[in-house]
Design a protein around this motif. Sequence first.
Motif, short mmCIF file in Angstrom:
data_model
loop_
_atom_site.label_atom_id
_atom_site.label_comp_id
_atom_site.label_asym_id
_atom_site.label_seq_id
_atom_site.Cartn_x
_atom_site.Cartn_y
_atom_site.Cartn_z
N PHE A 227 0.72 -1.16 0.05
CA PHE A 227 0.07 0.04 -0.17
C PHE A 227 0.96 1.28 -0.05
O PHE A 227 1.13 1.87 -0.95
CB PHE A 227 -1.02 0.17 1.07
CG PHE A 227 -2.14 -1.16 1.07
CD1 PHE A 227 -3.12 -0.72 -0.39
CD2 PHE A 227 -2.23 -2.09 1.84
CE1 PHE A 227 -4.07 -1.80 -0.36
CE2 PHE A 227 -3.59 -2.75 1.68
CZ PHE A 227 -4.19 -2.83 0.45
N CYS A 228 1.32 1.55 1.30
CA CYS A 228 1.81 3.23 1.11
C CYS A 228 3.48 3.06 1.23
O CYS A 228 3.82 2.01 1.27
CB CYS A 228 1.25 4.06 2.25
SG CYS A 228 2.14 3.75 3.71
N VAL A 230 5.79 3.70 3.23
CA VAL A 230 6.44 3.19 4.37
C VAL A 230 6.90 1.92 4.09
O VAL A 230 8.11 1.95 4.40
CB VAL A 230 5.62 3.21 5.79
CG1 VAL A 230 6.46 2.62 6.98
CG2 VAL A 230 5.04 4.62 6.08
N GLY A 231 6.29 1.11 3.47
CA GLY A 231 6.91 -0.11 2.96
C GLY A 231 7.07 -1.14 4.42
O GLY A 231 8.38 -1.68 4.45
N CYS A 232 6.13 -1.42 4.76
CA CYS A 232 6.26 -2.38 6.10
C CYS A 232 6.41 -3.58 6.01
O CYS A 232 6.19 -4.24 4.67
CB CYS A 232 4.86 -1.83 6.99
SG CYS A 232 4.63 -0.56 7.76
N LEU A 260 1.74 -2.44 12.35
CA LEU A 260 1.15 -2.22 10.96
C LEU A 260 -0.09 -1.03 11.21
O LEU A 260 -0.05 -0.71 12.07
CB LEU A 260 0.61 -3.28 10.33
CG LEU A 260 1.67 -4.41 10.18
CD1 LEU A 260 0.62 -5.72 9.57
CD2 LEU A 260 2.47 -4.03 8.98
N CYS A 261 -0.55 -1.01 10.04
CA CYS A 261 -1.80 -0.01 9.92
C CYS A 261 -2.87 -0.60 9.55
O CYS A 261 -2.78 -1.88 9.37
CB CYS A 261 -1.74 1.39 9.37
SG CYS A 261 -1.90 1.01 7.62
N ARG A 263 -4.69 -0.60 7.00
CA ARG A 263 -4.52 -1.39 5.60
C ARG A 263 -3.72 -2.23 5.47
O ARG A 263 -4.12 -3.33 5.16
CB ARG A 263 -4.30 -0.07 4.68
CG ARG A 263 -5.12 1.13 4.46
CD ARG A 263 -4.49 2.19 3.55
NE ARG A 263 -2.92 2.36 3.92
CZ ARG A 263 -2.61 3.81 4.17
NH1 ARG A 263 -3.74 4.91 4.47
NH2 ARG A 263 -1.53 4.20 4.32
N GLY A 264 -2.44 -2.16 6.02
CA GLY A 264 -1.71 -3.46 6.11
C GLY A 264 -2.04 -4.62 6.64
O GLY A 264 -1.93 -5.71 6.32
N PRO A 394 0.41 5.81 8.46
CA PRO A 394 0.19 5.64 9.82
C PRO A 394 1.48 5.28 10.57
O PRO A 394 1.81 5.53 11.59
CB PRO A 394 -0.86 4.68 9.85
CG PRO A 394 -1.74 4.67 8.67
CD PRO A 394 -0.95 5.16 7.43
N VAL A 395 1.99 4.16 10.03
CA VAL A 395 3.34 3.84 10.73
C VAL A 395 4.45 4.71 10.80
O VAL A 395 5.15 5.06 11.95
CB VAL A 395 3.88 2.42 10.11
CG1 VAL A 395 5.25 2.00 10.64
CG2 VAL A 395 2.84 1.29 10.32
#
Length: 883
Positions: A227-228, A230-232, A260-261, A263-264, A394-395
């Motif tokens: 998703f975003c 940040v690349g968790c 995580l957030c 979404r993740g 978010p992260v």
Amino acid sequence: MEEITLTIDGQKINCPPETSIFDAAELRGIKIPNLCYHPDLKPFGSCRLCMVEDEKSGRILASCVTPVAPNMLILTNTPRIKRHRINIVRLMMAEHPESCIVCSKGNRCRLRQIAAQLGLGETDLYPMPNYRTLEQANPFIIRDLSKCILCGKCIRADHELVVVGAIDYNLRGFNSRPATLHDLGLETSNCTFCGTCVSICPTGALAPKNTHYVGTPERESVSICGFCGVGCSLNMGVANDRIIETNPSHIKNSVNGSTLCVRGHFAHDFLNVKDRLTDPLLRVDGELASVPWDKALAVVADRLINIKKEYGPQSVGLLGSSKCTNEENYIFQKMARVLLGTNNVDNGGFLNGRSALGVLDQRTGGGCRVNPLEGLETAEAIFMVGADPSQSVPVASYYLKRAAVKGTPIVIVDPRKTEMVVFSTLWLSPVPHTDHELINGLAALLCRKDAQDDSFIESYTEDFVLYRDGILGLDLERICRLTGVDMKTMEDTCDLLEGKKITFLVGNGILLQRHGMLSMESLLNLSLMTGSLGHDGGSFYAITKENNQVGAWDMGAVPGELPGRMALNRDLARHHWERVWGVKISPDQGLNMVRMIEEAEKGTLKAMYVMGENPLRALPQGERVLKALGRLEFLVVQDILFNETAKIADVVLPGASFCEKDGSFTNMEGRIQSFKSVVPPPKNAKADWEILDLLGKQMGYPRLYGKLEKVRTEIAQSIPMYAGLDSTGGVTWIREEKDKRLFNSDGQGALIPFSPVVPIEDEVDDNEYTFRAILVSLRYHLGAGTRTSHSERIRNLGLKGELTISPEDAATLNLTDGDTVQVQSLYGSVIREIKMERGLRPGLVFLPTACDGNDVLQLLDLSQLGIPDSPGWKECRARIIPL
Ligand code: SF4
């Protein structure tokens, strides 16, 4: 500090004095049973399973909360300790409901695992299950607090890691449980549904909510969130080759650690929807029908080559994806430049402020590319402009919140009181579009106090005198009037920032606003003046919305730059890539994604290849985009979902999602993360790089890759900042450690010029469209919501995308919460319920994107999006008509 030596189970161990016995044992691989310990949380000592025996004193100690002492003799598994542990687990099991057989935690339950290790099958005590009502009103988390063992991990994760404070202990003794304020449902609390508590819970007390039975994972593999920016790092649970669960990977040094957030954690259910593309489709007699790969690729190759022959290379446009991998974007732009001879190549990242971000790149020669997020927690002061990371990334916001808790001063510049404002020291709420003036005003005040960093300015910059004269000549009273920020607040801000290295964080509120480029120039000037740029404790962070927005740009999937961010109009750059690719590169400037649509509208662009983007949902004026795409002679869509654009394509090629292929993404920090496929693509879908490679063969390109490793080798050998990318995978960074700082350690980096001070014109009021409508993100959706809107859990949330308005404006319009209005702009209109928000500046209304098919984009003008510094990126003049 001198190390301490102690002995644990006969092994001598040296460790720093503040180490706990538990951690000291871990250093030697001695495992001590535990339920409440977690390496990312402060030790709590509640479960008492980690008790050990001090051989000298005979005392029993909770090892997680007892620091080591010199010459300690510790035993971790004596018969006495084992007896105590067995008793603790017996008591826990007596209180636990007998539902193990149907518990979603299954064999992953730590309580069960520890009971088995201790040889306990069932408790011999009188069972006293502590039954609680199942809580599952929200679409993400099921709470069965009957299974809670009071380890406190969920509460500590909530407070220490994500800093939300949604839950805490409620009641005492046997009745005690983690609960929200007034013990209401999570959906009525400030819980953000990041799911950190779920993945950290050792039992089945917290579990992800599924709409149908999915079972427990057969295996788990690591991947990177798609998703975003940040690349968790994710642990993806698999059953029957389908992703059924997502958790943080807990890998050390990953960007997200144990968090995580929403979404993740919960939105990856979109991977299994029925709209996934599984076969190539070809339009025959007006209908899309399945065809074999050979046939589909032959048609695409034939049509693209013939259109190029007939109308010339400028008649073809390629839209790549900030969601696809580095390797895929590299091959994609190469296909445009080498096989089709055009620079008409772009990616969806264009819509996230590339021109304003480019300012930073150009002024610093790319010197601000690597900034690990952990730097936020050690910053001296943070200055955040137009960013709402708690919604968009978010992260990253967890880092900021933790910094605030540690006492780092944070200044927030945003017209709206965002969720982050409660963590700030000062909140400046300027009138939209006036950040540039505000930043220059702050610089002027600092300069008047002689608070500039003279030694830094002397060593690393040029043209300061010109700049200083410019800001000292500014009329500060006019700035206060224009921005709506009073002098006292400006002065307080300067007092706070004076003498500190400032870390800047910018988001779409500045990157996509009118005068965004000027605002970035003024921020950069401020960072130079304060000696912040490139120094420890002072950095520049730009929020990138999409997971591979940075990488797609680095790989040259943009019209004006070749891979490695080399300007197309530089002969040297073109010659470099001509040598690598063995062809002549056209020097003609290419079209960005909006201009491609406009050229299609005019009939000059004849064919488009869209990979992993959905212009019909992501661009304003959908009708206009639809008509433009309808004028094309040939439209190819390569995607994972049968989206709005795929429905009108001539050929549809089914690609693979991130967890169904190998590749790499580059996150907002400059971290290049390689990953391996977790599951195969559905049915006949293929990895996007493979599709492009096969298509190259059909188009007669003699140098096929065949293997992803070959693409990576070419990237690593030809793009110096990606030299670390190799086939072994893992994590590398855009630059080597020594280059992470802007300036060489010997201070010999190029001088950075201050840019001149350019005042902006006062804006004229619009008597007809009296409101400013600003588009904002919600944490539940990413960008246009192309993928998140397919998540069943997110859909079940029933987001209405209400318009937020100040109570004053609502009163003037005779509106109250829940009333319906029509929002009209010059270009279109949408209908929304309203929600009043206290503290909102009258005249401003906010509308979330991605809801209702992302229809809010109808309010914007497509053409304006094509110009840098456009006034139409994310806001417009509007009027509100009560219905
Ligand atoms: Fe995924 Fe971004 Fe959320 Fe991390 S912060 S889990 S990368 S959406």
